[in-house]
Design a protein around this motif. Structure first.
Motif, mmCIF file in Angstrom:
data_model
loop_
_atom_site.group_PDB
_atom_site.id
_atom_site.type_symbol
_atom_site.label_atom_id
_atom_site.label_comp_id
_atom_site.label_asym_id
_atom_site.label_seq_id
_atom_site.Cartn_x
_atom_site.Cartn_y
_atom_site.Cartn_z
ATOM 1 N N ILE A 110 0.850 -1.181 0.000
ATOM 2 C CA ILE A 110 0.000 0.000 0.000
ATOM 3 C C ILE A 110 0.890 1.237 0.000
ATOM 4 N N ASN A 111 0.272 2.378 -0.231
ATOM 5 C CA ASN A 111 0.984 3.638 -0.247
ATOM 6 C C ASN A 111 1.546 3.965 1.135
ATOM 7 N N LYS A 112 2.671 4.701 1.146
ATOM 8 C CA LYS A 112 3.309 5.079 2.421
ATOM 9 C C LYS A 112 2.361 5.847 3.335
ATOM 10 N N SER A 113 1.462 6.637 2.745
ATOM 11 C CA SER A 113 0.587 7.456 3.586
ATOM 12 C C SER A 113 -0.694 6.721 3.986
ATOM 13 N N ASN A 114 -0.821 5.477 3.604
ATOM 14 C CA ASN A 114 -1.967 4.672 4.033
ATOM 15 C C ASN A 114 -1.675 4.134 5.436
ATOM 16 N N THR A 115 -2.462 4.603 6.427
ATOM 17 C CA THR A 115 -2.199 4.201 7.808
ATOM 18 C C THR A 115 -3.244 3.230 8.330
ATOM 19 N N TRP A 116 -4.358 3.068 7.574
ATOM 20 C CA TRP A 116 -5.456 2.261 8.096
ATOM 21 C C TRP A 116 -5.342 0.771 7.745
ATOM 22 N N ALA A 117 -4.726 0.466 6.609
ATOM 23 C CA ALA A 117 -4.783 -0.921 6.136
ATOM 24 C C ALA A 117 -3.455 -1.660 6.285
ATOM 25 N N THR A 118 -2.691 -1.317 7.312
ATOM 26 C CA THR A 118 -1.395 -1.981 7.458
ATOM 27 C C THR A 118 -1.555 -3.432 7.907
ATOM 28 N N ASN A 119 -2.697 -3.740 8.539
ATOM 29 C CA ASN A 119 -3.010 -5.138 8.867
ATOM 30 C C ASN A 119 -4.277 -5.520 8.120
ATOM 31 N N MET A 120 -4.232 -6.629 7.412
ATOM 32 C CA MET A 120 -5.429 -7.088 6.720
ATOM 33 C C MET A 120 -5.550 -8.590 6.897
ATOM 34 N N THR A 121 -6.798 -9.080 6.775
ATOM 35 C CA THR A 121 -6.987 -10.524 6.833
ATOM 36 C C THR A 121 -7.135 -11.047 5.411
ATOM 37 N N VAL A 122 -6.959 -12.350 5.260
ATOM 38 C CA VAL A 122 -7.146 -12.959 3.941
ATOM 39 C C VAL A 122 -8.594 -12.740 3.487
ATOM 40 N N ALA A 123 -9.522 -12.743 4.460
ATOM 41 C CA ALA A 123 -10.930 -12.493 4.124
ATOM 42 C C ALA A 123 -11.117 -11.093 3.541
ATOM 43 N N ASP A 124 -10.420 -10.096 4.113
ATOM 44 C CA ASP A 124 -10.469 -8.736 3.554
ATOM 45 C C ASP A 124 -10.002 -8.737 2.111
ATOM 46 N N LEU A 125 -8.874 -9.429 1.896
ATOM 47 C CA LEU A 125 -8.293 -9.461 0.549
ATOM 48 C C LEU A 125 -9.229 -10.144 -0.436
ATOM 49 N N LYS A 126 -9.892 -11.205 0.059
ATOM 50 C CA LYS A 126 -10.816 -11.936 -0.814
ATOM 51 C C LYS A 126 -11.967 -11.017 -1.215
ATOM 52 N N LYS A 127 -12.487 -10.303 -0.217
ATOM 53 C CA LYS A 127 -13.589 -9.378 -0.474
ATOM 54 C C LYS A 127 -13.203 -8.369 -1.549
#
Lengths: 304, 330
Positions: B109-126
Motif C-alpha cells: 500500500i501507499n506510504k501514507s496509508n495508515t489504516w490498512a497496514t493489517n489485513m486478513t485474507v478475508a479482507d483481501l478476498k472481499k
C-alpha cells in the motif's frame, strides 16, 4: 458578394492558420522525440562505457554489459540482409520487368502490399512452426535472421519496384535497340541505376528489423546468454569450428536484453536498459544516415 | 550484387554436422529467472567451456518445451500440473522435482496509508474475488472504519504465475479474480502505481517490494487457517522460513530432465552447483532461501534421482516446506 480583396484576405487567413497548425504539430512531434532522447541519454549515458560493450549480462547491474546482445543483433542482421536482399530484389525485378500483367500477378501484388501490414508477431508464430519445428533450425541465429527477413521482404520488394519504375522507359528501349538481352538490360542498366533507391529501402527495412522484439521472443530467443557464437575456423575444445556453425548458435538481441532489464526490480537495471537503448538508437540512426548519404550520392551520379 | 548472391549461396550450403558443444538449456518462470541467472553466471565462471542459456517463457511456456524434451531444466513458480505430467509421460520424459527457494507475495500500500497496514485474507478476498467486480469500489465497503475513498487496485496480468498463485490462495480458485484493476506484466509499473496514489493497493513478488522498501508499505496478513498464529504476520524472511507468513509464501522449483542428467555430465554438474549455492545466491537476489535441512533433503533426492512430483498435479497453498518434503512422490 465578396470583393476581390476580401477573397484574397480570406485565402491569406486560411494560409496562415494552416501554417500555424502545421508548425504546432511538427513542434509537438519533435518535442516528444527530444524529451524521449533527453530522458534516455540522462539515464543511460553514465552507464555507457567500453566495459558495458564488452561485458556479458550479469545479476550485478554495475557489472552487466551487452556484449552477447549486440553481437547477436549484428549477426542476425547479417543473416536477414543476406536472405532478404537477394530474394526481395529478385522478386521486385521479376514483378517489374518479367511478369505478365495478368490476374495472377495482381494477386501477388495485392498480397505483398498486405504482407507489409501484417503484425510482426504473426511472422514470429509462422517462424516458430515452420523454421523451428518443421525445418529443425532450432532457436538459432539462422531462425532469427530468416524470420526478420520475411518481415522486411515486402518492404524490400516495394522499394526495388519503385526504384526500377523510376528509370525512364527510353533507357530500356535504347539497350534493347542495341541488341541487349533482357537479362543484360537488368544486370547492366536497371540494377546499377536503381541501386541507390534499392539500398535506401533495404537499409530502412533493416533499421526497422533491428528494433524488432516480438517475433524473436515468439521463436524463443534467449534472455540470459553469456557466451558468443563460435567464430568460424577458431578452435574450440581441440576442434576446428566450421564456417557456418555460428548460424546454429543460440542468441539474444539488444531489444530483448533491454526488455529483460526494464522489468527487473530497482533503478540500476533501468539505467542499463537506457544505455542499451542508446546503443540501439545509435545503430538505427547511423543506418538511416547511411541511407541518406547513398541516396544523395546516387542522385548526383545518375542523370537522364 | 554478386557479393550478396555469394552470401546467399554460402547460406544454402548444407550445415556441416557439428558436435553440439556442452550447452545446458534452462527455460521457464520469470519469477525464478533472477536465481537461475545468478547460478548460471557463477557456474560458467567456475566451469569454463560449459555454456548455459536461460530463457523466460513463463512457467507454463517453459513446461511446454520441457515436456517435449527440448530443455534440460524448467524453472517454475508453481508445482507441475496434471496435464504437464501426462504430457511428460507421453513423451517419455522423466523429471526430478527440486524446490530451490521461497517467494513471498507481498501486498503493498501507499506510504501514507495508515489504516490498512493489517489485513486478513478475508479482507483481501472481499477486495479481489470475481464478485467484487464493479461492486466493491471503496475502502469502507471492506471495513467500515476505513475511509470512504475509491480503492485503486494494481496486480499482475493473467499470464503470470504470481496471479495464478494469489487467486488460488486468496480467492480459492486459480485465475478467478475481478477484472477491473490495473494489470501489468511489468512489476515496476505496479510499484509506480501504488507509490503514486494514497488509496492504492497492489501485490507482487517480495523482491520488488524489497527493492522499493522506502517507497511502499507492506501489509501484514492474518489468516484464520494459519497454524502458527492468528495475528497479522509481516512478510519477512524469518516469517516465511518458519511458515507463519501463510498462505502467501510459495516454493519455487526447478524440474530436471532425468535423461539429461544421466547422459550429460554438464547438466548434473550444473544442478549440483545450483543446489550447493542456492542459499547464498537466493539471498543475494532478494528471495528467501529454504531452511538448511531442506537443501540436504533435496540434494539427496537429486543424488538418488527420485522422479515424479510430490504434489500429484495439485496446487499447494499454505503448506510448510517440511511437510512438502516429507511427502512421497505420487
Amino acid at each position: 458578394m465578396l470583393t476581390t480583396e476580401q477573397v484574397i484576405a480570406k485565402g491569406r487567413l486560411h494560409d496562415r492558420v494552416f501554417f500555424l497548425v502545421g508548425l504546432t504539430l511538427t513542434i509537438i512531434c519533435l518535442g516528444t522525440l527530444a524529451v524521449l532522447l533527453y530522458n534516455l541519454l540522462a539515464a543511460g549515458l553514465p552507464r555507457l562505457n567500453l566495459d558495458f560493450l564488452t561485458s556479458f549480462p550479469s545479476r550485478r547491474a554495475a557489472k552487466a554489459g551487452i556484449l552477447s546482445a549486440w553481437v547477436g543483433s549484428v549477426l542476425v542482421m547479417l543473416v536477414t540482409a543476406a536472405t532478404a536482399i537477394p530474394l526481395g530484389v529478385a522478386a521486385g525485378v521479376y514483378l517489374e520487368e518479367y511478369a505478365r500483367k495478368n490476374w495472377f500477378t495482381s494477386l501477388i501484388e495485392v498480397n505483398i502490399a498486405n504482407l507489409a501490414g501484417v503484425p510482426s508477431i504473426i511472422y514470429g508464430l509462422m517462424a516458430l512452426g515452420l523454421l523451428v519445428y518443421q525445418f529443425r533450425f532450432g532457436q538459432s541465429i539462422l531462425t532469427g535472421g530468416v524470420t526478420l527477413a520475411f518481415l522486411i521482404l515486402p518492404i524490400v520488394i516495394v522499394a526495388t519496384r519503385e526504384a526500377i519504375r523510376a528509370i525512364p522507359q527510353h533507357m530500356r528501349e535504347a539497350a534493347y535497340a542495341l541488341g541487349a538481352t533482357r537479362w543484360q538490360v537488368v544486370k547492366d542498366h536497371l540494377l546499377p541505376y536503381s541501386s541507390g533507391g534499392i539500398s535506401t529501402g533495404v537499409i530502412i527495412a533493416l533499421s526497422r528489423a533491428i528494433g524488432e522484439t516480438a517475433p524473436l521472443v515468439t521463436i524463443g530467443a534467449l534472455t540470459y546468454i553469456a557466451f558468443l557464437p563460435p567464430a568460424p575456423f577458431s578452435t574450440v575444445e581441440g576442434r576446428v569450428v566450421g564456417p557456418t556453425e555460428w548460424l546454429m548458435s543460440p542468441f539474444t538481441v539488444l531489444p530483448i536484453q533491454m526488455f529483460n532489464w526494464v522489468s527487473r526490480p530497482g533503478d540500476d537495471f533501468a539505467a542499463n536498459a537506457a544505455a542499451a537503448g542508446i546503443v540501439l538508437m545509435a545503430a538505427t540512426l547511423s543506418m538511416n544516415l547511411v541511407a541518406i548519404v547513398i541516396r544523395a550520392r546516387v542522385r548526383r551520379r545518375v542523370k537522364w | 550484387m554478386t557479393r550478396t548472391l555469394l552470401l546467399a549461396a554460402a547460406l544454402a550450403v548444407p550445415m556441416a554436422t557439428h558436435a553440439q558443444t556442452q550447452v545446458v538449456k534452462v527455460d521457464g518462470s520469470s519469477t525464478v529467472y533472477p536465481i537461475t541467472e545468478a547460478v548460471a553466471e557463477d557456474f560458467q565462471a567456475a566451469n569454463k567451456g560449459i555454456k548455459v542459456t536461460v530463457g523466460i517463457s513463463g512457467t507454463g511456456g517453459g513446461f511446454k518445451k520441457f515436456t517435449r524434451g527440448e530443455t534440460d531444466i524448467s524453472s517454475a513458480s508453481r508445482p507441475i500440473k496434471k496435464e504437464e505430467i501426462d504430457e511428460c509421460a507421453k513423451n517419455g520424459v522423466e523429471f526430478i522435482e527440486l524446490p530451490v527457494a521461497f517467494d513471498a507475495l507481498t501486498i503493498v500500500i501507499n506510504k501514507s496509508n495508515t489504516w490498512a497496514t493489517n489485513m486478513t485474507v478475508a479482507d483481501l478476498k472481499k477486495m479481489w474475488e470475481p464478485e467484487a467486480q464493479a461492486k466493491i469500489t471503496k475502502w469502507n465497503q471492506i471495513n467500515p472504519a476505513w475511509p470512504d475513498a475509491e480503492i485503486q487496485l494494481f496486480g499482475p496480468g493473467a499470464d503470470s504465475g504470481t496471479f495464478e498463485y494469489f487467486t488460488e490462495a486468496v480467492n480459492g480458485k486459480a485465475k478467478a479474480s475481478r477484472g477491473d484493476y490495473t494489470p501489468s506484466e511489468d512489476d515496476n509499473t505496479l510499484v509506480k502505481g501504488v507509490e503514486g496514489s494514497k488509496f492504492a493497493l497492489g501485490y507482487f513478488g517480495m523482491s520488488y517490494y524489497l527493492a522499493h522498501k522506502d517507497k511502499l508499505t507492506a501489509v501484514n496478513v492474518a489468516w484464520d487457517k494459519n497454524k502458527a498464529t492468528t495475528g497479522p504476520v509481516s512478510p519477512t524472511t524469518a516469517n516465511v522460513l518458519n511458515g507463519s507468513y501463510a498462505p502467501l509464501s510459495r516454493p519455487l522449483f526447478i524440474y530436471v530432465n532425468k535423461k539429461s542428467v544421466e547422459t550429460r555430465p554438464e547438466v548434473r554438474k550444473f544442478v549440483e552447483f545450483f543446489l550447493a549455492h542456492a542459499k547464498e545466491l537466493t539471498t543475494e537476489v532478494k528471495y528467501v532461501p529454504l531452511p538448511d535441512a531442506a537443501y540436504e533433503i533435496i540434494t539427496s533426492r537429486f543424488a538418488k534421482m527420485q522422479t515424479g512430483s510430490v504434489f500429484g498435479g495439485e496446487a499447494a497453498v499454505g503448506m510448510k516446506i517440511e511437510d512438502i518434503l516429507a511427502r512421497e512422490a505420487k
